[in-house]
Write an enzyme that holds these catalytic residues in place. Structure first.
Site, PDB file in Angstrom:
ATOM      1  N   HIS A   1      93.151 144.846 -29.654  1.00 27.89           N
ATOM      2  CA  HIS A   1      93.566 145.773 -30.699  1.00 27.89           C
ATOM      3  C   HIS A   1      94.996 145.468 -31.135  1.00 27.89           C
ATOM      4  O   HIS A   1      95.878 145.336 -30.305  1.00 27.89           O
ATOM      5  CB  HIS A   1      93.472 147.204 -30.172  1.00 27.89           C
ATOM      6  CG  HIS A   1      93.497 148.225 -31.246  1.00 27.89           C
ATOM      7  ND1 HIS A   1      94.622 148.492 -31.974  1.00 27.89           N
ATOM      8  CD2 HIS A   1      92.539 149.047 -31.726  1.00 27.89           C
ATOM      9  CE1 HIS A   1      94.346 149.433 -32.855  1.00 27.89           C
ATOM     10  NE2 HIS A   1      93.088 149.791 -32.722  1.00 27.89           N
TER      11      HIS A   1
ATOM     12  N   SER B   1      96.867 154.495 -33.046  1.00 26.03           N
ATOM     13  CA  SER B   1      95.666 154.407 -33.870  1.00 26.03           C
ATOM     14  C   SER B   1      95.808 153.414 -35.017  1.00 26.03           C
ATOM     15  O   SER B   1      96.835 153.319 -35.668  1.00 26.03           O
ATOM     16  CB  SER B   1      95.337 155.765 -34.468  1.00 26.03           C
ATOM     17  OG  SER B   1      94.343 155.600 -35.450  1.00 26.03           O
TER      18      SER B   1
ATOM     19  N   ARG C   1      90.483 143.979 -36.943  1.00 23.97           N
ATOM     20  CA  ARG C   1      91.361 143.947 -35.777  1.00 23.97           C
ATOM     21  C   ARG C   1      91.617 142.539 -35.254  1.00 23.97           C
ATOM     22  O   ARG C   1      92.747 142.202 -34.896  1.00 23.97           O
ATOM     23  CB  ARG C   1      90.738 144.785 -34.670  1.00 23.97           C
ATOM     24  CG  ARG C   1      90.752 146.240 -35.023  1.00 23.97           C
ATOM     25  CD  ARG C   1      90.049 147.075 -34.006  1.00 23.97           C
ATOM     26  NE  ARG C   1      90.249 148.487 -34.338  1.00 23.97           N
ATOM     27  CZ  ARG C   1      89.676 149.490 -33.693  1.00 23.97           C
ATOM     28  NH1 ARG C   1      88.866 149.242 -32.682  1.00 23.97           N
ATOM     29  NH2 ARG C   1      89.910 150.732 -34.040  1.00 23.97           N
TER      30      ARG C   1
END
Lengths: 249, 227, 644
Positions: free
Chosen positions: C266, C284, C337
């Site tokens: 991520h 996030s 991502r």
């Protein structure tokens, strides 16, 4: 940093338990509080001593697993979870007292680990909307004013860590219970079971042996998610109006 | 158990009774104070004595005063029940607490404050209520009718410096008790609203300062007048 | 054995409907005679347990946590995708399907992904009905935000705590069934093995984490909803307790493990601050909606910044390189991502990284705050900003955030067919524990969607098909297979406690993590992987001869719990390396440096590697055997992914 830790050790539920003092050195200010305890545990393991048991999991402040009553406050000096507490909140040479949550309804399992399943049972008593999977209306068929949705979300943020109970001088679970009662009382989805829910959840809360509310506000001040005691007032309102008007005799 | 007894034995039900009786007692304080302030009128106690007579004879007041005693007793009994329950909820306490960082002192010590106020109340009732009702009270003549000279009893009591000090300190306890109790009662009743709660808080604080201060003023003034 | 994916024939859009009709049903009176074990109570587990109990099955739900609500699904922040097209911006089931297949770099099954997109709309309805407080517009209808890898706004969210709210919704449904007596909860119980009777999964053996008791539980089917294995890297955004043990034990009993090397890194995590670090914290992905990713344009500027000679806010606009916006003008900061992560690695490898370690890039909200005002940004991301400040001590309203990629999700997992059944009959895998829907890379806000789709809307239909052909006779835990499995577990516990070596469990876990991150992380080479494989083999030997596990079995014993988990991670690590070595191509999160386009993008080899690699366990210290399930694409054209 050098610290002295005074930690509650208790082998199991029936053991009497007591404080044990441990020095720790080489603590960095950037460490989280739990990482500092990791260091202590690595040292204890090396020496062949049983590591200190404490509950923790996500270490992001959301799962509600971590606890610890640090220097007289649940989750320590900041209004956050213990996993989000960093050592920069302490000073070199400080003595830190670490105790488990103390409440009859949260019996100690080992060291700093307590059993919080009483919270699960309170939710099981009615903290839900009784809809089965499938057969529900389209999501946008239930319009909800933004302000109401926001208020419900404020209450729904509860992580079930139990800091409210730990902070309360009466070990009361009013903030926890009221957060769920409030969330569902505010939303249209919760209306059908509104009265029964309030009655049942309060009854379960009492049955678990939590204390009553003195409105000191300590729970709100210590809640890592800032859940407001206006929820407690709402639950009281819900409960009183439910008992006088519901069909449950 | 019927739903009524079940409700009243729940933690919320017990709190409801505490709040309702508390609010009634708050009202009583106001009425009592208005009556007592007549002690300070420069008429040698005439209005006060007339007021005392009307209080003793009015049947409505009699009913209310019985209710008042009942509420005091309920308030005390339920506080004992709640305290016992709360103590049981945490059988083992913390070695260290920093409660002062998250809550007001008075809110955490309502039981102690209440007990001190109760002691004051017993002394107060013994000194005045009992004396006036069952003791020997001098009489005074107003326009040909004889009245109990209650004022004289009060004046005599307030010439005693120890009594005055006791009275003033007790009013301090009352102030702290009210500073939490006033707004807390509204919160317990569920009367919490963004628009009104700040006002209730402020009124509560004002009330908890003003009412005990005026109560305390009476013995102080009368003591000064007596020396 | 040929892997039969059981994908129904017919047009893509009709497959699921047809399949539901063709699946056998268990009549309502018989459902109460069946028992189902659900291991794990996250989104997949809680939703499955609740839905099956509602149907009438008797469910036993297991979690190693103290409460079902603690499962790591709770930490998902950004949101959940659904093809509702509430925004009128051109979304549809097919577009969500297409975005997911493309985002997964064409390494997922079309039929599964289409079904996922199809049921996504029902998930939102279900959650709203449960009282999940999704974000709303002033008109009272649901709000959406956009997410990486998509050009439509289809993500539903509840502030930065969507996973929490969805999990609490599923938890409430589960709690209702516990109250109804249809679900029996077993908290603080860790699954240690699957019990097989006549080739079917018929129960599990658990260890009670408080008393140490090894317990047998029987059922007619077992569902593993036990999440992913990102903690094989030691540092990841997974919770400390997240582990592969349940899946791995099932694997050793015969469930194939698919695409283990597909890990998602991520892009937006808080950088590592030191050796003491126990886990990484995700910020996030939704932050990339308004935050701009950049590093200094030159190495020299970056160096001065690292040494503290200049202040970040003094770096002029022309000296900043907004590298994602520069390289991918149409998706900009919202590229998927894997692309965002890899590019962050590139600029840091060039020496332009920004924190003291040189392994961080900026995520800057200066322009967003200027454009929308601080209060707007605060209402959108307030809790994330606060969290960042708590962890780093820096205020992201004043200085840009620093981020770096970290292991976050594992697309690989137990191989399952269209019914979510593993290669062991009666054993299912749901949610992150299976491999099915995300291919080689998962799009943001799709994990929540998949977990709930599997639990609420897939398994209630597919499990019936299996149970209908299973006699409802109760399974007896006195069966010798239960005894055998329980004895094996006890022996393993004894073995771990007996070693009494010198190194802590964490020592081995950290070491494993370093090997995996360096050689099987964001970029991989055949040479590095081979080296890593040898290192892991050695690590395994060292572990079993030198680990120090204190205490006894008959108590809450965290180091014993962890020892079990780390032992399994070590074995899994080796398999991940085998898989990464086998896959001579780059796709999604799997980037082999030998296989890249001239521009440094992942270069797939569809001719040779358009298959699912499913591995079969062959015994202790044996090489695992590879089985291939070819991926057939009938509805999308395989292209080089482009986000330019």
């Amino acid at each position: 940093m050098q610290l002295t830790l005074k930690i509650w050790r208790q082998k199991n539920a029936s053991d009497k338990g007591g404080f044990v003092t441990y020095p720790v050195s080489d603590v960095s200010k950037d460490m989280s509080f739990l990482e500092m305890l990791d260091v202590l545990n690595e040292n204890l393991t090396e020496k062949g001593e049983d590591p200190v048991h404490f509950d923790h999991d996500c270490r992001e402040g959301i799962c509600g697993t971590c606890s610890l009553y640090i220097n007289g406050k649940p989750h320590g000096p900041l209004q956050t979870t213990t996993c989000q507490l960093h050592m920069r909140s302490f000073s070199d040479g400080q003595t830190i007292t670490i105790e488990p949550w103390r409440a009859k309804a949260f019996p100690i399992v080992k060291d700093l680990v307590v059993n919080r399943s009483a919270f699960d049972r309170i939710i099981q008593a009615g903290g839900y909307v009784s809809v089965g999977t499938g057969g529900v209306p389209d999501a946008n068929e239930i319009p909800i004013p933004k302000t109401i949705a926001d208020l419900a979300m404020d209450a729904a943020q509860c992580i079930g860590c139990g800091a409210c109970v730990a902070a309360c001088k009466n070990a009361s679970a009013m903030l926890f219970t009221s957060a769920k009662v409030s969330q569902l009382a505010l939303l249209p989805q919760g209306q059908v079971e509104r009265k029964t829910r309030a009655e049942k959840m309060v009854a379960q809360m009492d049955a678990e042996g939590f204390g009553a509310c003195t409105n000191t506000g300590a729970c709100e001040a210590e809640c890592p998610k800032g859940i407001s005691i206006t929820n407690i007032a709402r639950m009281n309102r819900e409960y009183f109006s439910a008992v006088v008007s519901s069909e449950n005799v | 158990m019927s739903w009524v007894t079940k409700t009243l034995s729940s933690t919320l039900g017990k709190k409801l009774l505490m709040a309702l009786t508390g609010l009634f007692l708050i009202l009583f304080l106001v009425v009592h104070l208005i009556g007592n302030l007549q002690l300070l009128l420069p008429d040698n106690g005439e209005s006060f004595n007339l007021y005392a007579e009307s209080m003793a004879t009015n049947p409505l007041i009699k009913v209310v005063s019985i209710g008042n005693f009942a509420f005091i007793i309920l308030h005390v009994i339920y506080s004992i029940l709640l305290t016992r329950h709360n103590k049981k909820s945490r059988p083992i306490g913390y070695a260290e607490t920093a409660a002062s960082t998250n809550s007001a002192w008075s809110s955490r010590n309502m039981g102690i404050l209440g007990t001190l106020i109760l002691i004051f109340l017993l002394v107060h009732l013994k000194g005045f209520y009992y004396e006036i009702k069952f003791g020997e009270v001098p009489m005074v003549d107003y326009a040909g009718i004889m009245y109990k000279n209650v004022f004289a009893i009060v004046a005599a009591a307030y010439s005693n410096v120890f009594y005055v000090v006791f009275y003033v300190i007790s009013m301090g306890f009352l102030g702290f008790h009210l500073s939490h109790g006033f707004a807390s009662a509204f919160q317990t009743l569920g009367l919490n609203h963004v628009k009104y709660s700040p006002l209730i808080q402020k009124v509560g604080i004002g009330f908890s300062i003003l009412i005990p201060a005026l109560f305390a003023l009476i013995p102080i003034v009368m003591y000064i007048q007596s020396v | 054995m040929i892997l039969d994916s059981k994908i129904p024939a017919g047009p893509l859009a009709e497959k699921w409907t047809k399949h539901k009709f063709n699946s056998k049903l268990v009549n309502p009176a018989n459902k109460r005679k069946y028992e189902v074990i659900v291991v794990g109570t996250g989104l997949a587990g809680a939703s499955a347990a609740a839905s099956l109990a509602e149907l009438g099955y008797n469910v036993k739900a297991f979690t190693f946590h103290d409460s079902p609500r603690r499962a790591h699904s709770i930490a998902a922040q950004g949101g959940i995708n659904a093809a509702k097209n509430y925004q009128n911006d051109g979304d549809s089931v097919f577009r969500l399907f297409y975005d997911t297949i493309k985002g997964g770099d064409y390494r997922a099954r079309e039929a599964n992904v289409y079904r996922l997109a199809e049921v996504s709309v029902k998930i939102i309805d279900q959650c709203v009905a449960q009282g999940v407080p999704f974000a709303r517009e002033y008109g009272g209808l649901l709000a959406n935000r956009s997410f990486g890898g998509a050009q439509v706004s289809r993500t539903f969210y509840a502030r930065g705590q969507t996973g929490q709210q969805l999990l609490l919704g599923a938890y409430s449904a589960l709690s209702r069934q516990v109250a109804n007596g249809k679900v029996k909860l077993y908290p603080r119980s860790e699954m240690m093995d699957v019990v097989m009777i006549d080739g079917h999964a018929r129960g599990i053996v658990t260890r009670n984490l408080i008393t140490g008791a090894v317990e047998s539980h029987s059922a007619h089917a077992v569902l593993l909803c036990t999440g992913g294995y990102g903690n094989v890297f030691y540092l990841s955004t997974n919770a400390m307790g997240s582990n592969v043990t349940a899946a791995w034990r099932a694997h050793k009993r015969g469930a194939y493990f698919a695409n283990p090397c597909f890990t998602q890194i991520h892009p937006t995590c808080i950088p590592v601050s030191g050796d003491h670090q126990s886990k990484l914290t995700l910020m996030s992905e939704s932050l990339r909606n308004d935050g701009r990713v950049w590093v200094p344009a030159t190495k020299e500027t970056a160096e001065k910044l690292r040494k503290g000679q200049i202040n970040v806010n003094d770096i002029k606009e022309e000296d900043r390189d907004y590298f994602l916006e520069r390289k991918y003008p149409s998706f900009g900061n919202l590229v998927p991502r894997d692309v965002a992560s890899r590019n962050a690695k590139y600029v840091c490898d060039e020496g332009r990284g920004v924190n003291e370690t040189g392994e961080a890039v900026f995520l800057d909200f200066r322009d967003a705050i200027k454009r929308d005002g601080k209060s707007t940004i605060e209402s959108k991301y307030g809790n994330l900003f606060d969290m960042y400040k708590q962890i780093t001590g820096e205020d992201p309203y004043q200085v840009p955030m620093m981020i770096y990629p970290a292991v976050h999700y594992t697309m690989g997992g137990l191989w399952v067919d269209y019914n979510l059944m593993t290669t062991i009959p009666g054993l299912y895998a749901l949610g992150e524990a299976n491999f099915s829907d995300h291919g080689a890379n998962r799009l943001g806000a799709s994990a929540l969607m998949q977990g709930l789709a599997d639990g609420y809307f897939v398994i209630p239909y597919t499990i019936g098909d299996y149970l209908a052909s299973t006699p409802p006779k109760p399974v007896d835990t006195t069966h010798p297979e239960f005894q055998k499995a329980a004895t094996e577990v006890k022996n393993r516990v004894d073995q771990l406690l007996k070693i009494n070596g010198k190194k802590s469990v964490d020592y081995f876990h950290k070491k494993l993590g370093k090997i995996m991150w360096n050689e099987c992380g964001m970029a991989r080479t055949a040479e590095g992987l081979k080296k890593a494989k040898a290192e892991i083999k050695q690590l395994k030997k060292d572990f079993w001869s030198d680990v120090k596990v204190l205490g006894t079995n008959e108590e809450l014993n965290l180091s014993l719990e962890k020892a079990h988990r780390v032992a399994d991670f070590i074995e899994l690590g080796e398999l991940m390396i085998d898989d990464a070595l086998n896959r001579d191509e780059s796709c999604g999160g799997h980037f082999r440096e030998e296989f890249q386009t001239p521009e440094g993008e992942a270069l797939r080899d569809d001719e040779n590697f358009a298959y699912v690699a499913a591995w079969k366990y062959m015994g202790e210290n044996q090489e695992e055997e590879l089985y291939k399930e070819p991926l057939v694409f009938e509805n999308v054209k395989l292209t080089q992914r482009s986000y330019k």
